[in-house]
Design a protein around this motif. Sequence first.
Motif, mmCIF file in Angstrom:
data_model
loop_
_atom_site.group_PDB
_atom_site.id
_atom_site.type_symbol
_atom_site.label_atom_id
_atom_site.label_comp_id
_atom_site.label_asym_id
_atom_site.label_seq_id
_atom_site.Cartn_x
_atom_site.Cartn_y
_atom_site.Cartn_z
ATOM 1 N N TYR A 11 0.838 -1.191 0.000
ATOM 2 C CA TYR A 11 0.000 0.000 0.000
ATOM 3 C C TYR A 11 0.884 1.256 0.000
ATOM 4 N N ARG A 42 0.917 4.123 -2.826
ATOM 5 C CA ARG A 42 0.553 5.495 -2.457
ATOM 6 C C ARG A 42 1.701 6.471 -2.695
ATOM 7 N N TRP A 66 -7.631 -0.496 -5.112
ATOM 8 C CA TRP A 66 -6.356 -0.477 -5.826
ATOM 9 C C TRP A 66 -6.133 -1.764 -6.599
#
Length: 89
Positions: A37, A41, A56
């Motif tokens: 993640y 990001r 995602w």
Amino acid sequence: MANLSKHDHHRESLVEPRFLLLSDVAAELNVSDSQVYHMVRSGELPAIKIGGRGQWRVERAQLEQYIQHKYAETADWVRSNPLIERDPE
């Protein structure tokens, strides 16, 4: 899946999906979901957000490019940080 033989269905299920869940990427790289993640990001690993809830997804081709980039990056690091053998005492 009308008119597919058992063999055809099996072959179809062996096709790898184009897009992976972050958890799939984490399993592939043997890292935590939160690490993936963060990679997504931060822009380190290209991904897309899809659906109403903005889930995602990482394209398999992007993951493979990322891995190749990491191999090149690591090779550069190894070249500039040679392993120094210590003399036996």
